[in-house]
Design an enzyme around this catalytic site. Structure first.
Site, PDB file in Angstrom:
ATOM      1  N   HIS A   1       0.320   0.486  -9.980  1.00 37.80           N
ATOM      2  CA  HIS A   1      -0.687  -0.260  -9.071  1.00 37.80           C
ATOM      3  C   HIS A   1      -1.227  -1.623  -9.984  1.00 37.80           C
ATOM      4  O   HIS A   1      -2.293  -1.781 -10.335  1.00 37.80           O
ATOM      5  CB  HIS A   1      -1.824   0.506  -8.524  1.00 37.80           C
ATOM      6  CG  HIS A   1      -2.473  -0.070  -7.389  1.00 37.80           C
ATOM      7  ND1 HIS A   1      -3.090   0.699  -6.275  1.00 37.80           N
ATOM      8  CD2 HIS A   1      -2.561  -1.426  -7.029  1.00 37.80           C
ATOM      9  CE1 HIS A   1      -3.431  -0.430  -5.586  1.00 37.80           C
ATOM     10  NE2 HIS A   1      -3.225  -1.335  -5.738  1.00 37.80           N
TER      11      HIS A   1
ATOM     12  N   ARG B   1       0.793  -1.263   0.028  1.00 36.23           N
ATOM     13  CA  ARG B   1      -0.191   0.138  -0.014  1.00 36.23           C
ATOM     14  C   ARG B   1       0.968   1.097  -0.207  1.00 36.23           C
ATOM     15  O   ARG B   1       1.840   1.259   0.734  1.00 36.23           O
ATOM     16  CB  ARG B   1      -0.906   0.005   1.163  1.00 36.23           C
ATOM     17  CG  ARG B   1      -2.382  -0.706   0.857  1.00 36.23           C
ATOM     18  CD  ARG B   1      -3.187   0.112   0.153  1.00 36.23           C
ATOM     19  NE  ARG B   1      -4.150  -0.755  -0.307  1.00 36.23           N
ATOM     20  CZ  ARG B   1      -4.436  -1.534  -1.258  1.00 36.23           C
ATOM     21  NH1 ARG B   1      -3.256  -1.866  -2.061  1.00 36.23           N
ATOM     22  NH2 ARG B   1      -5.664  -2.400  -1.645  1.00 36.23           N
TER      23      ARG B   1
ATOM     24  N   GLU C   1      -2.719   8.182  -5.473  1.00 37.12           N
ATOM     25  CA  GLU C   1      -2.861   7.470  -6.755  1.00 37.12           C
ATOM     26  C   GLU C   1      -3.995   8.046  -7.607  1.00 37.12           C
ATOM     27  O   GLU C   1      -5.129   8.466  -6.972  1.00 37.12           O
ATOM     28  CB  GLU C   1      -3.131   5.983  -6.412  1.00 37.12           C
ATOM     29  CG  GLU C   1      -1.738   5.345  -5.948  1.00 37.12           C
ATOM     30  CD  GLU C   1      -1.873   3.840  -5.680  1.00 37.12           C
ATOM     31  OE1 GLU C   1      -3.063   3.235  -6.395  1.00 37.12           O
ATOM     32  OE2 GLU C   1      -1.280   3.300  -5.078  1.00 37.12           O
TER      33      GLU C   1
END
Ligand SMILES: NC(=O)c1ccc[n+]([C@@H]2O[C@H](COP(=O)([O-])OP(=O)(O)OC[C@H]3O[C@@H](n4cnc5c(N)ncnc54)[C@H](O)[C@@H]3O)[C@@H](O)[C@H]2O)c1
Ligand SMILES: O=C(O)[C@H](O)COP(=O)(O)O
Length: 526
Positions: A278, A230, A259
């Site tokens: 990601h 994360r 993000e």
């Protein structure tokens, strides 16, 4: 028909499952205000990590029953807000484990051999073999922070590549770590000794900026750090500074504090850093897995069934659910029945879990019993998520007792409700693992399956009473499907349990208790 909104990109396999029970709208890239505007129409919301489900969105989702996260992390969902509203939040705890682990392993190798930059240089037309001399992972030390599902798989594969494994995870046992070939150590030692550090922990207040200027300073100048867990676990400003100053050897990041990654010093660094957007869960296989896993749970919840990976129903994991599902139905039916027999406001619910139910895993049965008990008051508004909160708010005291001894059935559940109108109790068990049977009502042994409409009488066991009741019901055109009497002694007090085909007409209960010998009568709808 129910309506499901899919607001992030989900594999078609999931949409196909949802379409069996609902109208599915796929609307990607919605702004928060747009989502708030339309969410009120939907019974379910299916997301990945891009949609932030805030309290405001949850409050606007007046019809929402379930939020399905096709992936692991639910940190983009305000779970407490959903719980307060009785909305189930489900995820797919294992669907993308392998994908995320393989991404971390790919990062370790790509970073060691400068693959992204070497590739880019060849594509630019160069043939530079000197700038990309790498390092081997063989015999190097990998520090795994978080030895859960993903960390364990990374460790297992790294072991086969000849790496020495250190691990830090305060919640796992030394035995488990040893099984995986890892030496469990304190974090400082891991930071000092590891050549590669890979993070596989959730983002929590304790893990936020776990990697910061101070901890980076403890690492080897050649250390490479990988974060496929994360964003925010690494302080990105401190990392960029450490890389620039050569305080550590490299970093590979798949996740970021914010993000999509905006303006960032990280983008300006060279081959010592690899950045991916990601992509940990982005394999075809993982996307099919998570889409099916979560869509099935949304379908089940829309059909009134429990979900196997609800993050806001305590103790209800997939293995537990598989084992307890029939018993949860039993608990809910008994809760509903005893609530109706007790009438009025229930103040205390005694729950006795017997035989194989007397295990620590049986907490969901208590929740199911409360859901049944509160059904008359709250109807569809009560569910497995909010039943405990609702019971607490109504001041219902729940007393749980467990008795592991086995009598006639493998497991029985006994509920006794005490309220403003008195105390009633029911006991039930499963026959052949699935079929619910009532085995006792108010202390009188019976053996009947529950039916939608039932009538219970408390009466004196004496000749003619069954005939009189039968005639009375007949005169009101009520058809009896089955009937059984439970008594403790001949011609003493007894209970009669009747299954009837239709609800009892208004006023008939008053007539029933006028029948000589009948002291009380209760009608229930299950
Ligand atoms: N990049 C991606 O696309 C992607 C994909 C899947 C999962 N993830 C993330 O990867 C992480 C790990 O997922 P998982 O499925 O292995 O979870 P998991 O729950 O199986 O494992 C997490 C482990 O972290 C441990 N842990 C918790 N707090 C800790 C702490 N303070 N210090 C050390 N260990 C701690 C837990 O004991 C557990 O063993 C999660 O953050 C998840 O959101 C990312
Ligand atoms: O928590 C997860 O499952 C991962 O971060 C994957 O996120 P994604 O579904 O947005 O790829």
């Amino acid at each position: 028909m129910s309506k499901v909104l899919v607001s992030d990109s989900i594999d078609q396999a999931g949409i196909d499952i949802l379409s069996q029970v609902a109208t599915v709208d796929v609307k990607l890239g919605l702004k928060p205000a747009e989502l708030i505007e339309i969410i009120g129409e939907y019974d379910a919301l299916m997301i990945r990590s891009s949609t932030r489900v805030t309290q405001e969105i949850i409050e606007a989702g007046t019809q929402l029953k379930i939020i399905g996260r096709a992936g692991v992390g639910v940190d983009n969902v305000d779970v407490p807000a959903a719980t307060r509203r009785g909305i189930v939040v489900v995820n797919s705890p294992e669907g993308n484990t392998i994908a995320a682990a393989e991404h971390a392993l790919a990062m370790i190798l790509a970073l060691s051999r400068h693959i992204p930059d070497a590739n880019a240089s060849v594509k630019r037309g160069a043939w530079d073999r000197n700038s990309f001399v790498g390092a081997e992972v063989y015999k190097k030390t990998l520090g795994v922070v978080g030895l859960g599902k993903i960390g364990s798989h990374v460790a297992a594969v790294a072991k086969t590549m000849g790496m020495k494994l250190l691990a830090y995870d305060p919640f796992i046992s030394t035995d488990r770590a040893e099984q995986l070939g890892c030496q469990l150590v304190e974090l400082d030692l891991l930071f000092q000794q590891a050549d590669y550090i890979t993070l596989h922990i959730p983002k929590t207040p304790e893990t936020t900026h776990l990697i910061n200027a101070t901890t980076l300073a403890k690492m080897k100048p050649t250390a490479r750090i990988i974060n496929c867990a994360r964003g925010g676990i690494i302080d990105e400003v401190a990392l960029a500074a450490a890389l620039k100053a050569g305080k550590i050897g490299g970093a590979a990041l798949d996740v970021f504090e914010s993000e999509p990654l905006g303006e960032s010093e990280l983008r300006s660094l060279g081959k010592e850093i690899i950045l991916t957007p990601h992509l940990g869960a982005s394999t075809a296989e993982a996307q099919v897995n998570v889409a099916i896993d979560v869509a099935e749970q949304i379908r089940d919840v829309l059909l009134g069934l429990p979900a196997r990976s609800a993050v806001n129903i305590p103790g209800l994991g997939p293995d537990v659910l598989e084992e307890l599902k029939p018993y949860m139905q039993l608990a809910e039916t008994l809760g509903n029945l005893v609530g109706q027999l007790a009438g009025g406001r229930v103040e205390v619910l005694n729950i006795r879990l017997q035989g194989e139910l007397a295990t620590n895993k049986s907490q969901p049965l208590v929740v199911a019993a409360l859901k049944g008990l509160l059904f008359q008051a709250l109807r569809e508004r009560v569910n497995y998520v909010n039943a405990s909160i609702e019971a607490k708010e109504r001041g219902i005291r729940v007393i749980e007792t467990r008795d592991a001894s086995i009598r006639d059935y493998a497991g029985t559940l006994h509920l006794e409700a005490t309220g403003t109108l008195g105390t009633h109790s029911v006991t039930g068990a499963l026959l052949g693992e699935r079929e619910i049977h009532l085995t006792d009502v108010d202390g009188f042994p019976i053996n009947v399956p529950p039916s939608k409409y039932m009538l219970f009488t408390l009466h004196r066991d004496m000749p003619g009473i069954i005939g009189k009741l039968g005639s009375l019901l007949g005169s009101f055109n009520v058809n009896i499907a089955s009937m059984q009497v439970g008594r403790k002694i001949v011609r003493g007090d007894a209970v009669m349990a009747l299954s009837i085909d239709d609800p009892l007409p208004e006023g008939i209960l008053d007539e029933i208790i006028k029948v000589p010998g009948i002291r009380d009568a209760y009608t229930v709808t299950l």
